[in-house]
Motif scaffolding. Sequence first.
Motif, PDB file in Angstrom:
ATOM      1  N   THR A 214       0.839  -1.188   0.000  1.00 57.40           N
ATOM      2  CA  THR A 214       0.000   0.000   0.000  1.00 57.40           C
ATOM      3  C   THR A 214       0.876   1.240   0.000  1.00 57.40           C
ATOM      4  OG1 THR A 214      -1.633  -1.200   1.265  1.00 57.40           O
ATOM      5  CG2 THR A 214      -1.812   1.184   1.262  1.00 57.40           C
TER       6      THR A 214
ATOM      7  N   PHE B  59       1.013   4.759   1.228  1.00 57.10           N
ATOM      8  CA  PHE B  59       0.345   5.613   2.187  1.00 57.10           C
ATOM      9  C   PHE B  59       0.592   7.074   1.842  1.00 57.10           C
ATOM     10  CE2 PHE B  59      -1.201   3.147   5.799  1.00 57.10           C
ATOM     11  CZ  PHE B  59      -0.759   1.879   5.437  1.00 57.10           C
TER      12      PHE B  59
ATOM     13  N   LEU C  36      -2.063  11.525   7.373  1.00 55.03           N
ATOM     14  CA  LEU C  36      -2.627  10.421   8.151  1.00 55.03           C
ATOM     15  C   LEU C  36      -2.811  10.806   9.612  1.00 55.03           C
ATOM     16  CD1 LEU C  36      -0.827   7.299   6.693  1.00 55.03           C
ATOM     17  CD2 LEU C  36      -3.246   7.863   6.539  1.00 55.03           C
TER      18      LEU C  36
ATOM     19  N   LEU D  63     -10.485   6.800   5.954  1.00 60.22           N
ATOM     20  CA  LEU D  63      -9.268   6.108   6.380  1.00 60.22           C
ATOM     21  C   LEU D  63      -9.067   4.829   5.566  1.00 60.22           C
ATOM     22  CD1 LEU D  63      -6.923   6.283   8.383  1.00 60.22           C
ATOM     23  CD2 LEU D  63      -8.278   4.847   9.919  1.00 60.22           C
ATOM     24  N   CYS D  64     -10.145   4.110   5.291  1.00 60.13           N
ATOM     25  CA  CYS D  64     -10.041   2.909   4.456  1.00 60.13           C
ATOM     26  C   CYS D  64      -9.554   3.262   3.048  1.00 60.13           C
ATOM     27  CB  CYS D  64     -11.380   2.180   4.385  1.00 60.13           C
ATOM     28  SG  CYS D  64     -11.845   1.356   5.913  1.00 60.13           S
TER      29      CYS D  64
ATOM     30  N   LEU E 110      -7.767   5.948   2.196  1.00 56.92           N
ATOM     31  CA  LEU E 110      -6.375   6.404   2.284  1.00 56.92           C
ATOM     32  C   LEU E 110      -5.393   5.247   2.388  1.00 56.92           C
ATOM     33  CD1 LEU E 110      -6.680   9.463   4.700  1.00 56.92           C
ATOM     34  CD2 LEU E 110      -6.087   9.532   2.276  1.00 56.92           C
ATOM     35  N   THR E 111      -5.784   4.192   3.105  1.00 64.38           N
ATOM     36  CA  THR E 111      -4.872   3.070   3.315  1.00 64.38           C
ATOM     37  C   THR E 111      -5.029   1.964   2.293  1.00 64.38           C
ATOM     38  OG1 THR E 111      -6.421   2.015   4.830  1.00 64.38           O
ATOM     39  CG2 THR E 111      -4.752   3.468   5.795  1.00 64.38           C
TER      40      THR E 111
ATOM     41  N   LEU F 261      -7.323  -0.338   2.468  1.00 67.31           N
ATOM     42  CA  LEU F 261      -7.812  -1.526   3.165  1.00 67.31           C
ATOM     43  C   LEU F 261      -9.325  -1.466   3.278  1.00 67.31           C
ATOM     44  CD1 LEU F 261      -5.097  -1.617   5.959  1.00 67.31           C
ATOM     45  CD2 LEU F 261      -5.267  -3.110   3.966  1.00 67.31           C
TER      46      LEU F 261
ATOM     47  N   ALA G  27      -7.509  -0.838   8.789  1.00 67.42           N
ATOM     48  CA  ALA G  27      -7.001   0.450   8.300  1.00 67.42           C
ATOM     49  C   ALA G  27      -6.453   1.283   9.449  1.00 67.42           C
ATOM     50  CB  ALA G  27      -8.104   1.213   7.566  1.00 67.42           C
TER      51      ALA G  27
ATOM     52  N   ALA H  50      -3.170  -0.362  10.668  1.00 62.96           N
ATOM     53  CA  ALA H  50      -2.081  -0.119   9.717  1.00 62.96           C
ATOM     54  C   ALA H  50      -1.612   1.326   9.778  1.00 62.96           C
ATOM     55  CB  ALA H  50      -2.537  -0.465   8.300  1.00 62.96           C
ATOM     56  N   THR H  51      -2.549   2.248   9.912  1.00 62.19           N
ATOM     57  CA  THR H  51      -2.198   3.670   9.998  1.00 62.19           C
ATOM     58  C   THR H  51      -1.409   3.960  11.255  1.00 62.19           C
ATOM     59  OG1 THR H  51      -4.140   4.290   8.721  1.00 62.19           O
ATOM     60  CG2 THR H  51      -3.138   6.011  10.054  1.00 62.19           C
TER      61      THR H  51
ATOM     62  N   TYR I 117       2.053   2.592  10.884  1.00 65.41           N
ATOM     63  CA  TYR I 117       2.816   3.438   9.966  1.00 65.41           C
ATOM     64  C   TYR I 117       3.261   4.729  10.655  1.00 65.41           C
ATOM     65  CZ  TYR I 117       3.839   6.345   5.876  1.00 65.41           C
ATOM     66  OH  TYR I 117       4.434   7.179   4.969  1.00 65.41           O
TER      67      TYR I 117
END
Length: 179
Positions: free
Chosen positions: A94, A96, A102, A136-137, A139-140, A142, A148, A151-152, A155
């Motif tokens: 992915t 980002f 984020l 958010l989904c 952007l990521t 996912l 999501a 993962a954010t 990150y």
Amino acid sequence: MADTSPPRAVSDEGGSAVGMLMALVPCTVSVAHHILDNAARAVGVSRVLAAQTVMGLRHQNAGAGAGDDQARGAVRAEIVRARTAAQTPPASPTVFPSAFVLRQHVNHLRAARRRTLAPPDDAVQRAELENCLYTLCVLTGLRSAPAALAATEAYLAANRLQPSDSAADTGNPRGGHRK
């Protein structure tokens, strides 16, 4: 026979419980409805009782009977299932957006979750939370809101300012680089 029932609106039955689930998991309205339906089906109770059980989780009802314990266990199991579902990494790496974007969005999401927990039956707050989760989904890349968010946060934790990037090294009191 096709389902002719109208799609569920944000303000559908169990609105407080839906808002509570959206903030706790985090999840969208449709996932919150699935959590309620699955928990109710698991113990053979109505959806309304499952919604009352969700609200009881917040208030920690002391006078619970055996049926309440079963419903509470089913709701908790569905919450755990929703949090852990589809947390597999994406097939391709992915890309980002910047950590700054984020971080701003995660802060907005956290604020929306807090506002949704205060009056969980407020349809406007639930809609704002769902919008934050959806963004958010996107952007990521996912599909699962908990995945999501996880993962954010991973990150962002990996991309925190290093000691060499501190304000003392750059001479800028806010950190970063001089122009």
